[in-house]
Write a protein that holds these residues in place. Structure first.
Motif, PDB file in Angstrom:
ATOM      1  N   ILE A  40       0.469  -1.337   0.556  1.00 15.30           N
ATOM      2  CA  ILE A  40       0.344   0.054   0.041  1.00 15.30           C
ATOM      3  C   ILE A  40       0.612   1.363   0.159  1.00 15.30           C
ATOM      4  CG2 ILE A  40       0.079   0.280   2.191  1.00 15.30           C
ATOM      5  CD1 ILE A  40      -2.951   0.894   1.836  1.00 15.30           C
ATOM      6  N   LYS A  41       0.462   2.121  -0.425  1.00 22.42           N
ATOM      7  CA  LYS A  41       1.267   3.891  -1.307  1.00 22.42           C
ATOM      8  C   LYS A  41       0.535   4.534  -0.834  1.00 22.42           C
ATOM      9  CE  LYS A  41       4.820   1.045  -2.332  1.00 22.42           C
ATOM     10  NZ  LYS A  41       5.858   0.199  -1.381  1.00 22.42           N
ATOM     11  N   PRO A  42       1.618   5.916   0.761  1.00 21.25           N
ATOM     12  CA  PRO A  42       0.592   6.887   0.398  1.00 21.25           C
ATOM     13  C   PRO A  42       0.942   7.934  -0.764  1.00 21.25           C
ATOM     14  CG  PRO A  42       2.811   6.354   1.844  1.00 21.25           C
ATOM     15  CD  PRO A  42       2.470   4.929   1.341  1.00 21.25           C
ATOM     16  N   GLU A  43       0.288   8.854  -0.706  1.00 21.01           N
ATOM     17  CA  GLU A  43       0.466  10.425  -0.783  1.00 21.01           C
ATOM     18  C   GLU A  43       1.641  11.087   0.923  1.00 21.01           C
ATOM     19  OE1 GLU A  43      -1.663  14.715  -1.446  1.00 21.01           O
ATOM     20  OE2 GLU A  43      -2.858  12.475  -2.014  1.00 21.01           O
ATOM     21  N   THR A  44       2.201  11.360  -0.017  1.00 26.20           N
ATOM     22  CA  THR A  44       2.512  12.319   1.217  1.00 26.20           C
ATOM     23  C   THR A  44       4.046  13.471   0.322  1.00 26.20           C
ATOM     24  OG1 THR A  44       5.386  11.082  -0.177  1.00 26.20           O
ATOM     25  CG2 THR A  44       4.527   9.955   1.289  1.00 26.20           C
ATOM     26  N   TYR A  45       3.663  14.698   1.172  1.00 30.95           N
ATOM     27  CA  TYR A  45       4.646  15.803   0.802  1.00 30.95           C
ATOM     28  C   TYR A  45       4.572  16.758   1.813  1.00 30.95           C
ATOM     29  CZ  TYR A  45      -0.044  17.331   2.562  1.00 30.95           C
ATOM     30  OH  TYR A  45      -1.461  16.901   3.061  1.00 30.95           O
ATOM     31  N   ILE A  46       5.880  17.681   2.273  1.00 30.80           N
ATOM     32  CA  ILE A  46       6.481  18.229   2.765  1.00 30.80           C
ATOM     33  C   ILE A  46       5.920  19.250   3.060  1.00 30.80           C
ATOM     34  CG2 ILE A  46       8.370  19.165   3.797  1.00 30.80           C
ATOM     35  CD1 ILE A  46      10.058  16.209   2.868  1.00 30.80           C
ATOM     36  N   CYS A  47       5.273  20.417   4.338  1.00 29.35           N
ATOM     37  CA  CYS A  47       5.089  21.670   3.797  1.00 29.35           C
ATOM     38  C   CYS A  47       5.700  22.328   5.152  1.00 29.35           C
ATOM     39  CB  CYS A  47       4.026  21.806   4.747  1.00 29.35           C
ATOM     40  SG  CYS A  47       2.578  21.048   3.667  1.00 29.35           S
ATOM     41  N   ASN A  48       6.222  24.270   5.605  1.00 27.17           N
ATOM     42  CA  ASN A  48       7.057  24.215   5.613  1.00 27.17           C
ATOM     43  C   ASN A  48       6.042  25.355   7.161  1.00 27.17           C
ATOM     44  OD1 ASN A  48       8.051  27.714   6.383  1.00 27.17           O
ATOM     45  ND2 ASN A  48      10.117  25.952   5.566  1.00 27.17           N
ATOM     46  N   ILE A  49       6.489  24.914   8.158  1.00 20.28           N
ATOM     47  CA  ILE A  49       5.621  25.573   9.449  1.00 20.28           C
ATOM     48  C   ILE A  49       5.902  26.307   9.259  1.00 20.28           C
ATOM     49  CG2 ILE A  49       4.736  25.279  11.813  1.00 20.28           C
ATOM     50  CD1 ILE A  49       5.250  22.106  11.412  1.00 20.28           C
ATOM     51  N   THR A  50       7.294  26.891   9.985  1.00 22.03           N
ATOM     52  CA  THR A  50       8.457  28.124  10.419  1.00 22.03           C
ATOM     53  C   THR A  50       9.287  27.713   9.635  1.00 22.03           C
ATOM     54  OG1 THR A  50       9.291  27.141  11.875  1.00 22.03           O
ATOM     55  CG2 THR A  50       6.833  28.407  12.870  1.00 22.03           C
ATOM     56  N   ASP A  51      10.292  29.452  10.095  1.00 18.43           N
ATOM     57  CA  ASP A  51      11.205  29.510   9.733  1.00 18.43           C
ATOM     58  C   ASP A  51      12.712  27.934   9.280  1.00 18.43           C
ATOM     59  OD1 ASP A  51      10.712  31.544   7.574  1.00 18.43           O
ATOM     60  OD2 ASP A  51      12.088  32.988   8.928  1.00 18.43           O
ATOM     61  N   LYS A  52      12.232  27.622  10.602  1.00 18.99           N
ATOM     62  CA  LYS A  52      13.397  26.582  11.072  1.00 18.99           C
ATOM     63  C   LYS A  52      12.129  25.161  10.610  1.00 18.99           C
ATOM     64  CE  LYS A  52      15.805  29.583  13.923  1.00 18.99           C
ATOM     65  NZ  LYS A  52      16.289  29.387  15.196  1.00 18.99           N
ATOM     66  N   LYS A  53      11.516  25.456  10.745  1.00 21.79           N
ATOM     67  CA  LYS A  53      10.354  24.014  11.501  1.00 21.79           C
ATOM     68  C   LYS A  53       9.832  22.704   9.737  1.00 21.79           C
ATOM     69  CE  LYS A  53       9.739  22.205  15.615  1.00 21.79           C
ATOM     70  NZ  LYS A  53       9.061  21.291  16.388  1.00 21.79           N
ATOM     71  N   ASP A  54       9.661  22.395   9.887  1.00 25.90           N
ATOM     72  CA  ASP A  54       8.469  21.713   8.089  1.00 25.90           C
ATOM     73  C   ASP A  54       7.751  20.790   9.317  1.00 25.90           C
ATOM     74  OD1 ASP A  54      10.001  23.539   6.437  1.00 25.90           O
ATOM     75  OD2 ASP A  54      11.680  22.280   6.291  1.00 25.90           O
ATOM     76  N   VAL A  55       6.773  19.980   8.056  1.00 24.02           N
ATOM     77  CA  VAL A  55       6.144  18.721   8.318  1.00 24.02           C
ATOM     78  C   VAL A  55       5.979  17.844   7.451  1.00 24.02           C
ATOM     79  CG1 VAL A  55       3.913  19.944   7.877  1.00 24.02           C
ATOM     80  CG2 VAL A  55       4.684  18.608   9.180  1.00 24.02           C
ATOM     81  N   MET A  56       6.688  16.176   7.186  1.00 27.77           N
ATOM     82  CA  MET A  56       6.361  16.055   6.273  1.00 27.77           C
ATOM     83  C   MET A  56       4.627  14.994   6.590  1.00 27.77           C
ATOM     84  SD  MET A  56       7.629  11.909   4.811  1.00 27.77           S
ATOM     85  CE  MET A  56       8.868  12.662   4.356  1.00 27.77           C
ATOM     86  N   VAL A  57       4.173  15.230   5.469  1.00 28.75           N
ATOM     87  CA  VAL A  57       2.025  14.238   5.981  1.00 28.75           C
ATOM     88  C   VAL A  57       2.556  13.012   4.671  1.00 28.75           C
ATOM     89  CG1 VAL A  57      -0.143  14.700   5.411  1.00 28.75           C
ATOM     90  CG2 VAL A  57       2.151  16.835   6.042  1.00 28.75           C
ATOM     91  N   ILE A  58       2.017  12.200   5.591  1.00 35.48           N
ATOM     92  CA  ILE A  58       1.700  10.720   4.535  1.00 35.48           C
ATOM     93  C   ILE A  58       0.137   9.920   4.600  1.00 35.48           C
ATOM     94  CG2 ILE A  58       2.571   7.891   5.019  1.00 35.48           C
ATOM     95  CD1 ILE A  58       4.799   9.266   6.679  1.00 35.48           C
ATOM     96  N   GLU A  59       0.230  10.178   3.807  1.00 34.17           N
ATOM     97  CA  GLU A  59      -1.844  10.489   3.985  1.00 34.17           C
ATOM     98  C   GLU A  59      -2.270   8.804   3.326  1.00 34.17           C
ATOM     99  OE1 GLU A  59      -3.639  13.147   2.261  1.00 34.17           O
ATOM    100  OE2 GLU A  59      -3.103  15.061   3.414  1.00 34.17           O
ATOM    101  N   TYR A  60      -2.775   7.742   3.708  1.00 36.80           N
ATOM    102  CA  TYR A  60      -2.963   6.827   3.334  1.00 36.80           C
ATOM    103  C   TYR A  60      -4.947   6.387   3.200  1.00 36.80           C
ATOM    104  CZ  TYR A  60       1.049   4.484   4.027  1.00 36.80           C
ATOM    105  OH  TYR A  60       2.390   3.492   3.987  1.00 36.80           O
TER     106      TYR A  60
END
Length: 85
Positions: A40-60
């Motif tokens: 099973i393969k998810p959709e993944t993407y990365i978003c910038n939260i602040t200048d220093k922090k990012d978030v990787m999102v993994i969705e099934y």
């Protein structure tokens, strides 16, 4: 590093917040290795939260057999994430 899990009937999402290039490399390589082990393969993407922090999102989506929970648990344990909402 911290994480958040959301799930509904056939949908599950794991968001991993991290800071800096070292954590980014660790998160990306760990997630890629673990996801590759499963059919099973998810959709993944990365978003910038602040200048220093990012978030990787993994969705099934359409996770009929609810495999995402086991995959998320493996990712969280491998990354030694202790804060997960």
């Amino acid at each position: 590093m911290d994480a958040q899990v959301k799930s509904e009937e056939k949908y599950a999402k794991l968001s991993i917040a991290y800071e800096g290039k070292e954590e980014a490399k660790l998160v990306c390589s760990t997630v890629d290795k673990i996801i590759a082990k499963y059919d099973i393969k998810p959709e993944t993407y990365i978003c910038n939260i602040t200048d220093k922090k990012d978030v990787m999102v993994i969705e099934y989506q359409d996770d009929m057999d609810r495999q995402a929970g086991d995959i998320f648990e493996e990712i969280i344990k491998t990354l030694n994430i202790t804060i997960c909402n």
